[in-house]
Design a protein around this motif. Sequence first.
Motif, PDB file in Angstrom:
ATOM      1  N   ARG A 298      -4.896   7.010 -13.644  1.00 49.08           N
ATOM      2  CA  ARG A 298      -6.266   6.923 -13.155  1.00 49.08           C
ATOM      3  C   ARG A 298      -7.287   7.220 -14.246  1.00 49.08           C
ATOM      4  O   ARG A 298      -8.466   7.367 -13.976  1.00 49.08           O
ATOM      5  CB  ARG A 298      -6.424   7.843 -11.940  1.00 49.08           C
TER       6      ARG A 298
ATOM      7  N   GLY B 132       4.454   3.632  -0.679  1.00 43.34           N
ATOM      8  CA  GLY B 132       5.027   3.230   0.610  1.00 43.34           C
ATOM      9  C   GLY B 132       6.537   3.317   0.643  1.00 43.34           C
ATOM     10  O   GLY B 132       7.139   3.099   1.691  1.00 43.34           O
TER      11      GLY B 132
ATOM     12  N   THR C 127      -1.755  16.458 -13.461  1.00 47.65           N
ATOM     13  CA  THR C 127      -1.706  15.482 -12.354  1.00 47.65           C
ATOM     14  C   THR C 127      -3.028  15.513 -11.603  1.00 47.65           C
ATOM     15  O   THR C 127      -3.640  16.577 -11.461  1.00 47.65           O
ATOM     16  CB  THR C 127      -0.509  15.723 -11.398  1.00 47.65           C
ATOM     17  N   SER C 128      -3.441  14.336 -11.116  1.00 46.41           N
ATOM     18  CA  SER C 128      -4.714  14.260 -10.393  1.00 46.41           C
ATOM     19  C   SER C 128      -4.561  14.763  -8.961  1.00 46.41           C
ATOM     20  O   SER C 128      -5.548  14.923  -8.248  1.00 46.41           O
ATOM     21  CB  SER C 128      -5.222  12.820 -10.373  1.00 46.41           C
TER      22      SER C 128
ATOM     23  N   ARG D  47       4.435  -1.262 -20.319  1.00 45.56           N
ATOM     24  CA  ARG D  47       4.530   0.200 -20.312  1.00 45.56           C
ATOM     25  C   ARG D  47       5.797   0.685 -21.008  1.00 45.56           C
ATOM     26  O   ARG D  47       5.788   1.675 -21.740  1.00 45.56           O
ATOM     27  CB  ARG D  47       4.465   0.704 -18.862  1.00 45.56           C
TER      28      ARG D  47
ATOM     29  N   TYR E  17       5.467  -3.639 -16.291  1.00 44.11           N
ATOM     30  CA  TYR E  17       6.467  -2.623 -16.662  1.00 44.11           C
ATOM     31  C   TYR E  17       6.955  -2.832 -18.092  1.00 44.11           C
ATOM     32  O   TYR E  17       7.215  -1.870 -18.807  1.00 44.11           O
ATOM     33  CB  TYR E  17       7.608  -2.582 -15.631  1.00 44.11           C
TER      34      TYR E  17
ATOM     35  N   ASN F 231      -5.250  21.336 -16.569  1.00 44.22           N
ATOM     36  CA  ASN F 231      -5.769  19.968 -16.504  1.00 44.22           C
ATOM     37  C   ASN F 231      -7.015  19.896 -17.390  1.00 44.22           C
ATOM     38  O   ASN F 231      -7.719  20.892 -17.531  1.00 44.22           O
ATOM     39  CB  ASN F 231      -6.138  19.597 -15.051  1.00 44.22           C
TER      40      ASN F 231
HETATM   41  C1  BJW Z   1      -4.498  15.944 -18.648  1.00 48.75           C
HETATM   42  C2  BJW Z   1      -4.455  15.503 -19.950  1.00 48.75           C
HETATM   43  C3  BJW Z   1      -4.025  16.424 -20.884  1.00 48.75           C
HETATM   44  C4  BJW Z   1      -5.121  13.870 -18.813  1.00 48.75           C
HETATM   45  N1  BJW Z   1      -3.674  17.650 -20.495  1.00 48.75           N
HETATM   46  N2  BJW Z   1      -4.165  17.162 -18.281  1.00 48.75           N
HETATM   47  C5  BJW Z   1      -0.181  11.820   2.856  1.00 48.75           C
HETATM   48  C6  BJW Z   1      -1.538  11.555   2.908  1.00 48.75           C
HETATM   49  C7  BJW Z   1      -2.047  10.325   2.475  1.00 48.75           C
HETATM   50  C8  BJW Z   1      -1.199   9.332   1.964  1.00 48.75           C
HETATM   51  C9  BJW Z   1       0.132   9.600   1.910  1.00 48.75           C
HETATM   52  C10 BJW Z   1       0.633  10.825   2.352  1.00 48.75           C
HETATM   53  N3  BJW Z   1       1.982  10.806   2.177  1.00 48.75           N
HETATM   54  C11 BJW Z   1       2.313   9.620   1.616  1.00 48.75           C
HETATM   55  C12 BJW Z   1       1.224   8.862   1.450  1.00 48.75           C
HETATM   56  C13 BJW Z   1       1.191   7.490   0.847  1.00 48.75           C
HETATM   57  C14 BJW Z   1       1.313   7.475  -0.643  1.00 48.75           C
HETATM   58  C15 BJW Z   1       0.142   8.230  -1.249  1.00 48.75           C
HETATM   59  O1  BJW Z   1       0.240   9.347  -1.676  1.00 48.75           O
HETATM   60  N4  BJW Z   1      -1.002   7.580  -1.313  1.00 48.75           N
HETATM   61  C16 BJW Z   1      -2.171   8.206  -1.896  1.00 48.75           C
HETATM   62  C17 BJW Z   1      -2.752   7.261  -2.959  1.00 48.75           C
HETATM   63  C18 BJW Z   1      -3.131   8.602  -0.818  1.00 48.75           C
HETATM   64  N5  BJW Z   1       2.591   8.015  -1.107  1.00 48.75           N
HETATM   65  C19 BJW Z   1       3.681   7.283  -1.128  1.00 48.75           C
HETATM   66  O2  BJW Z   1       3.674   6.125  -0.751  1.00 48.75           O
HETATM   67  C20 BJW Z   1       4.962   7.924  -1.612  1.00 48.75           C
HETATM   68  N6  BJW Z   1       5.995   7.671  -0.674  1.00 48.75           N
HETATM   69  C21 BJW Z   1       6.090   8.323   0.483  1.00 48.75           C
HETATM   70  O3  BJW Z   1       5.435   9.301   0.741  1.00 48.75           O
HETATM   71  O4  BJW Z   1       7.046   7.806   1.306  1.00 48.75           O
HETATM   72  C22 BJW Z   1       7.153   8.232   2.641  1.00 48.75           C
HETATM   73  C23 BJW Z   1       8.231   7.391   3.276  1.00 48.75           C
HETATM   74  C24 BJW Z   1       9.253   8.028   3.961  1.00 48.75           C
HETATM   75  C25 BJW Z   1      10.252   7.259   4.544  1.00 48.75           C
HETATM   76  C26 BJW Z   1      10.240   5.871   4.439  1.00 48.75           C
HETATM   77  C27 BJW Z   1       9.235   5.236   3.733  1.00 48.75           C
HETATM   78  C28 BJW Z   1       8.218   6.010   3.158  1.00 48.75           C
HETATM   79  C29 BJW Z   1       5.434   7.292  -2.918  1.00 48.75           C
HETATM   80  C30 BJW Z   1       4.496   7.528  -4.027  1.00 48.75           C
HETATM   81  C31 BJW Z   1       4.979   6.783  -5.265  1.00 48.75           C
HETATM   82  C32 BJW Z   1       3.968   6.857  -6.381  1.00 48.75           C
HETATM   83  N7  BJW Z   1       4.329   5.953  -7.383  1.00 48.75           N
HETATM   84  C33 BJW Z   1       3.586   5.919  -8.624  1.00 48.75           C
HETATM   85  C34 BJW Z   1       4.163   4.793  -9.483  1.00 48.75           C
HETATM   86  C35 BJW Z   1       5.533   5.208 -10.023  1.00 48.75           C
HETATM   87  C36 BJW Z   1       6.159   4.132 -10.799  1.00 48.75           C
HETATM   88  C37 BJW Z   1       5.394   3.813 -12.029  1.00 48.75           C
HETATM   89  O5  BJW Z   1       5.233   4.657 -12.913  1.00 48.75           O
HETATM   90  O6  BJW Z   1       4.968   2.662 -12.106  1.00 48.75           O
HETATM   91  O7  BJW Z   1       3.690   7.166  -9.296  1.00 48.75           O
HETATM   92  S1  BJW Z   1       1.817   5.740  -8.423  1.00 48.75           S
HETATM   93  C38 BJW Z   1       1.379   6.759  -9.774  1.00 48.75           C
HETATM   94  O8  BJW Z   1       0.671   7.949  -9.303  1.00 48.75           O
HETATM   95  C39 BJW Z   1       2.704   7.270 -10.348  1.00 48.75           C
HETATM   96  C40 BJW Z   1       2.391   8.703 -10.650  1.00 48.75           C
HETATM   97  O9  BJW Z   1       3.581   9.457 -10.759  1.00 48.75           O
HETATM   98  C41 BJW Z   1       1.511   9.092  -9.501  1.00 48.75           C
HETATM   99  C42 BJW Z   1       0.682  10.319  -9.745  1.00 48.75           C
HETATM  100  O10 BJW Z   1      -0.218  10.114 -10.795  1.00 48.75           O
HETATM  101  P1  BJW Z   1      -0.540  11.316 -11.782  1.00 48.75           P
HETATM  102  O11 BJW Z   1       0.678  11.690 -12.514  1.00 48.75           O
HETATM  103  O12 BJW Z   1      -1.228  12.383 -11.055  1.00 48.75           O
HETATM  104  O13 BJW Z   1      -1.506  10.581 -12.840  1.00 48.75           O
HETATM  105  P2  BJW Z   1      -3.098  10.403 -12.791  1.00 48.75           P
HETATM  106  O14 BJW Z   1      -3.442   9.369 -13.785  1.00 48.75           O
HETATM  107  O15 BJW Z   1      -3.570  10.204 -11.406  1.00 48.75           O
HETATM  108  O16 BJW Z   1      -3.659  11.819 -13.264  1.00 48.75           O
HETATM  109  C43 BJW Z   1      -3.511  12.304 -14.582  1.00 48.75           C
HETATM  110  C44 BJW Z   1      -4.136  13.687 -14.638  1.00 48.75           C
HETATM  111  O17 BJW Z   1      -3.891  14.236 -15.921  1.00 48.75           O
HETATM  112  C45 BJW Z   1      -5.659  13.687 -14.437  1.00 48.75           C
HETATM  113  O18 BJW Z   1      -5.981  14.711 -13.511  1.00 48.75           O
HETATM  114  C46 BJW Z   1      -6.206  14.035 -15.821  1.00 48.75           C
HETATM  115  O19 BJW Z   1      -7.416  14.788 -15.756  1.00 48.75           O
HETATM  116  C47 BJW Z   1      -5.080  14.844 -16.399  1.00 48.75           C
HETATM  117  N8  BJW Z   1      -4.961  14.825 -17.850  1.00 48.75           N
HETATM  118  N9  BJW Z   1      -4.893  14.160 -19.970  1.00 48.75           N
HETATM  119  C48 BJW Z   1      -3.789  17.961 -19.153  1.00 48.75           C
HETATM  120  N10 BJW Z   1      -3.978  16.092 -22.191  1.00 48.75           N
END
Ligand code: BJW
Length: 242
Positions: A36, A162, A188-189, A70, A67, A213
């Motif tokens: 993000r 999903g 993580t965000s 990446r 992919y 963070n």
């Molecule tokens: C620094 C820095 C430095 C920068 N030092 N800091 C409950 C509520 C609402 C929605 C849901 C819920 N439960 C589930 C959902 C749906 C969904 C979800 O969460 N949606 C939201 C968007 C609302 N979740 C899912 O679908 C998950 N599955 C699930 O729950 O299944 C249930 C189920 C059960 C049974 C049957 C079927 C289903 C799956 C989630 C999968 C996420 N996948 C991804 C892609 C992975 C593959 C790939 O890499 O391509 O994962 S999406 C992407 O986001 C990736 C990451 O791991 C993930 C998190 O991102 P992250 O790591 O936080 O990165 P950023 O960029 O967001 O943040 C970086 C941070 O670093 C920032 O804060 C910066 O400030 C900081 N930073 N430099 C320290 N130097």
Amino acid sequence: MQEKTSEAAKLLKASRHPVFLSGAGISAESGIPTFRGEDGLWKNYRAEELATAHAFQRDPKLVWQWYNWRRQIISEKKPNAAHYGVVKLQKLIPQMPIITQNVDGFHKKAGAKNVIEMHGNIFETFCFSCRAYSDADTTTEEVQKCGVCKSGLLRPGVVWFGEALPVNAMQQISIELQKADLILVVGTSGQVYPAAGFASVVQSKGGKSIEINIEQPVNVDLGLTGKAGELLPQIVEEYMKL
Ligand code: BJW
């Protein structure tokens, strides 16, 4: 900041079962774009538009190429001071598991033990249809067919929106969170579940939460604003003084 790194070290020292959770920010200083952040876009697509089964069904080649882009970046980069800081911390606290949302494999590459890659690994591939894991040529632009069922397409071994998380990983995480009395969250965000809810799980049992963070952390017991690659090694240094 020295006061805060010292406080973090004291909380870690007092904890009987800390867990570590990382996100894309921990690999940012290695040169891996976060999801993000400003550099997270690819050809004007956002992660949410490509990291889904629906996107792969609609246009497998496009998703495969994202992919590949990446994988190429990751294979040219190395773990950074934050990943090595975690390894040192784990030597001091061997019971601390490393839960990561990252698919780059950098925690393991740096030498961390007990790493739970909850969103999979970008270098693995499995069949979209029969789900059998097999190797693919991850350098070609062409999406390949599964050698097991002979009909499905090979997709990256990651968890898309999903999709359920790997059962083994979720079981391990659940066991670790039940025991946890502290969670150290780095880079993580907190926008993606279930990982976004782990700190609340620990806090709801009276456990402590620490977050690092570059954006000011909120809703945590101790927030450290700054780069993971600078703050984690400082916490390790402070820990070693205790
Ligand atoms: C620094 C820095 C430095 C920068 N030092 N800091 C409950 C509520 C609402 C929605 C849901 C819920 N439960 C589930 C959902 C749906 C969904 C979800 O969460 N949606 C939201 C968007 C609302 N979740 C899912 O679908 C998950 N599955 C699930 O729950 O299944 C249930 C189920 C059960 C049974 C049957 C079927 C289903 C799956 C989630 C999968 C996420 N996948 C991804 C892609 C992975 C593959 C790939 O890499 O391509 O994962 S999406 C992407 O986001 C990736 C990451 O791991 C993930 C998190 O991102 P992250 O790591 O936080 O990165 P950023 O960029 O967001 O943040 C970086 C941070 O670093 C920032 O804060 C910066 O400030 C900081 N930073 N430099 C320290 N130097």
